[in-house]
Design a protein around this motif. Structure first.
Motif, mmCIF file in Angstrom:
data_model
loop_
_atom_site.group_PDB
_atom_site.id
_atom_site.type_symbol
_atom_site.label_atom_id
_atom_site.label_comp_id
_atom_site.label_asym_id
_atom_site.label_seq_id
_atom_site.Cartn_x
_atom_site.Cartn_y
_atom_site.Cartn_z
ATOM 1 N N UNK A 52 47.207 35.377 43.231
ATOM 2 C CA UNK A 52 45.763 35.469 42.748
ATOM 3 C C UNK A 52 45.127 35.805 43.982
ATOM 4 N N UNK A 53 45.211 35.116 45.172
ATOM 5 C CA UNK A 53 44.758 35.495 46.506
ATOM 6 C C UNK A 53 45.177 36.617 46.891
ATOM 7 N N UNK A 54 46.024 37.295 46.663
ATOM 8 C CA UNK A 54 46.504 38.677 47.209
ATOM 9 C C UNK A 54 46.175 39.879 46.560
ATOM 10 N N UNK A 55 45.383 39.537 45.319
ATOM 11 C CA UNK A 55 44.932 40.615 44.491
ATOM 12 C C UNK A 55 44.138 41.679 45.216
ATOM 13 N N UNK A 56 44.550 42.960 45.030
ATOM 14 C CA UNK A 56 43.519 44.019 45.796
ATOM 15 C C UNK A 56 43.387 43.899 47.303
ATOM 16 N N UNK A 57 43.818 43.072 48.007
ATOM 17 C CA UNK A 57 43.829 43.066 49.431
ATOM 18 C C UNK A 57 45.283 42.987 50.125
ATOM 19 N N UNK A 58 45.617 43.136 51.372
ATOM 20 C CA UNK A 58 46.593 43.094 52.241
ATOM 21 C C UNK A 58 47.322 41.816 52.194
ATOM 22 N N UNK A 223 49.696 42.262 44.872
ATOM 23 C CA UNK A 223 49.042 42.433 43.335
ATOM 24 C C UNK A 223 47.834 42.891 43.346
ATOM 25 N N UNK A 224 47.553 43.935 42.623
ATOM 26 C CA UNK A 224 46.235 44.562 42.733
ATOM 27 C C UNK A 224 45.770 44.123 41.218
ATOM 28 N N UNK A 225 44.166 44.776 41.465
ATOM 29 C CA UNK A 225 43.629 44.240 39.743
ATOM 30 C C UNK A 225 42.248 45.118 39.994
ATOM 31 N N UNK A 226 41.789 44.986 38.549
ATOM 32 C CA UNK A 226 40.534 45.797 38.290
ATOM 33 C C UNK A 226 39.103 44.841 38.359
ATOM 34 N N UNK A 227 39.416 43.750 39.309
ATOM 35 C CA UNK A 227 38.343 42.901 39.735
ATOM 36 C C UNK A 227 37.946 42.231 38.450
ATOM 37 N N UNK A 228 38.848 41.765 37.661
ATOM 38 C CA UNK A 228 38.481 40.897 36.471
ATOM 39 C C UNK A 228 37.433 41.803 35.631
ATOM 40 N N UNK A 229 37.799 43.263 35.410
ATOM 41 C CA UNK A 229 36.857 43.773 34.413
ATOM 42 C C UNK A 229 37.512 43.744 32.838
ATOM 43 N N UNK A 230 38.678 43.173 32.698
ATOM 44 C CA UNK A 230 39.363 43.024 31.620
ATOM 45 C C UNK A 230 38.530 42.099 30.523
ATOM 46 N N UNK A 231 38.853 42.318 29.154
ATOM 47 C CA UNK A 231 38.234 41.554 28.483
ATOM 48 C C UNK A 231 38.383 39.930 28.455
ATOM 49 N N UNK A 232 39.638 39.673 28.635
ATOM 50 C CA UNK A 232 39.619 37.942 28.883
ATOM 51 C C UNK A 232 39.662 37.655 30.303
ATOM 52 N N UNK A 233 39.200 38.411 31.146
ATOM 53 C CA UNK A 233 39.264 38.062 32.436
ATOM 54 C C UNK A 233 40.400 37.936 33.373
ATOM 55 N N UNK A 234 41.601 38.579 32.762
ATOM 56 C CA UNK A 234 42.757 38.678 33.494
ATOM 57 C C UNK A 234 42.583 39.655 34.666
ATOM 58 N N UNK A 235 42.979 39.498 35.944
ATOM 59 C CA UNK A 235 42.590 40.054 37.024
ATOM 60 C C UNK A 235 43.501 41.505 37.006
ATOM 61 N N UNK A 236 44.665 41.551 36.416
ATOM 62 C CA UNK A 236 45.373 42.754 36.724
ATOM 63 C C UNK A 236 45.584 43.627 35.157
ATOM 64 N N UNK A 237 44.727 43.267 34.237
ATOM 65 C CA UNK A 237 44.763 43.907 33.110
ATOM 66 C C UNK A 237 43.649 44.932 33.150
ATOM 67 N N UNK A 238 43.984 46.219 32.469
ATOM 68 C CA UNK A 238 43.011 47.245 32.251
ATOM 69 C C UNK A 238 43.340 48.500 32.724
ATOM 70 N N UNK A 239 44.435 48.488 33.584
ATOM 71 C CA UNK A 239 44.698 49.723 34.482
ATOM 72 C C UNK A 239 46.098 49.916 34.139
ATOM 73 N N UNK A 240 46.429 51.263 33.967
ATOM 74 C CA UNK A 240 47.574 51.787 33.492
ATOM 75 C C UNK A 240 48.626 51.508 34.561
#
Length: 258
Positions: A52-58, A223-240
């Motif tokens: 979780x901490x490594x989402x979207x950062x090095x 791990x990358x994520x769309x910054x929590x924009x998914x409907x249920x708040x899951x950090x890496x949901x919503x991108x292809x």
């Protein structure tokens, strides 16, 4: 294959040998670069927090954040993290969103609503579903946890950018393959898709490429994520497509820690 058995050095070698017999392109990677490392991670709360901490950062930034959390809590355990306030977590340099994800994960474990150890006895789909229920964990993050922390041999992290790029290179495709084509290719590697992923990550890391390309598809330690924009708040949901969990490795393999 028994889902409770982790992918080990021996079974990794077995999978590499089997895939090399089936797929000449993977065989060529192994002949050129050797067998991939196991790249495993310890299962449990700490690894989920790291992801979780490594989402979207090095990876280095993720490690630094984990270190600050560890100093704040004394130890990264569910009980100690659940006792922290969001203000305290923010004071340690964590973002508001990641602070919430980590606290909620810790509180769910303390309350008995989620048991990381219980994932080991579930099959792949059941374990994946249990992880995705957690706020801050989407399908890709769940797959990475299953692949690396639980050592599941037949997990494929769909949308991993480094794997997409590696498939194009290894299979000598004219363009990046579509998700449907990737699905057709990867199904032929079952029940060793997680081993095939390691072979392809090994290719990606071992092949010289520009810094721009590395930054665009950083391999599987991140791990990358769309910054929590998914409907249920899951950090890496919503991108292809997702970045890869190897981002921290740059161009040299090592033990997976982020």
């Amino acid at each position: 294959m028994d889902v409770t058995v982790q992918l080990t050095t021996d079974s990794l070698a077995e999978g590499v040998a089997e895939l090399s017999r089936r797929d000449p392109h993977l065989a060529a990677v192994v002949a050129r670069h050797g067998a991939p490392p196991l790249w495993d991670r310890p299962p449990g709360f700490g690894t989920l927090v790291q992801i979780i901490l490594e989402q979207q950062i090095s990876l280095s930034a993720g490690r630094a954040a984990y270190g600050r959390l560890e100093r704040l809590a004394g130890a990264v355990t569910p009980e100690r993290v659940a006792a922290l306030t969001e203000i305290e977590l923010r004071g340690a340099g964590l973002t508001r969103q990641k602070s919430a994800y980590i606290r909620e994960l810790a509180q769910a474990i303390v309350a008995g609503e989620f048991d990381p150890d219980g994932l080991a006895v579930l099959d792949d789909e059941e374990a994946r579903a249990a992880l995705i229920k957690l706020r801050g964990v989407g399908a890709w993050t769940a797959d990475i946890y299953l692949l690396m922390a639980l050592g599941r041999a037949d997990i494929w992290p769909s949308g991993d950018l480094a794997l997409v790029a590696a498939i194009r290179e290894v299979k000598r495709l004219r363009s990046l393959p579509s998700s449907d084509r990737i699905g057709r290719i990867t199904r032929t590697w079952s029940p060793w898709r997680a081993v095939a992923a390691r072979v392809l990550w090994h290719h990606y890391l071992s092949t010289p490429r520009s810094r721009a390309k590395v930054n665009a598809a950083k391999p599987f330690l991140r791990v990358a994520s769309p910054a929590g924009r998914a409907r249920n708040g899951s950090a890496d949901r919503g991108r292809k497509r997702r970045r890869s969990p190897l981002s921290c490795l740059r161009l040299r393999p090592s033990t997976v820690t982020g």
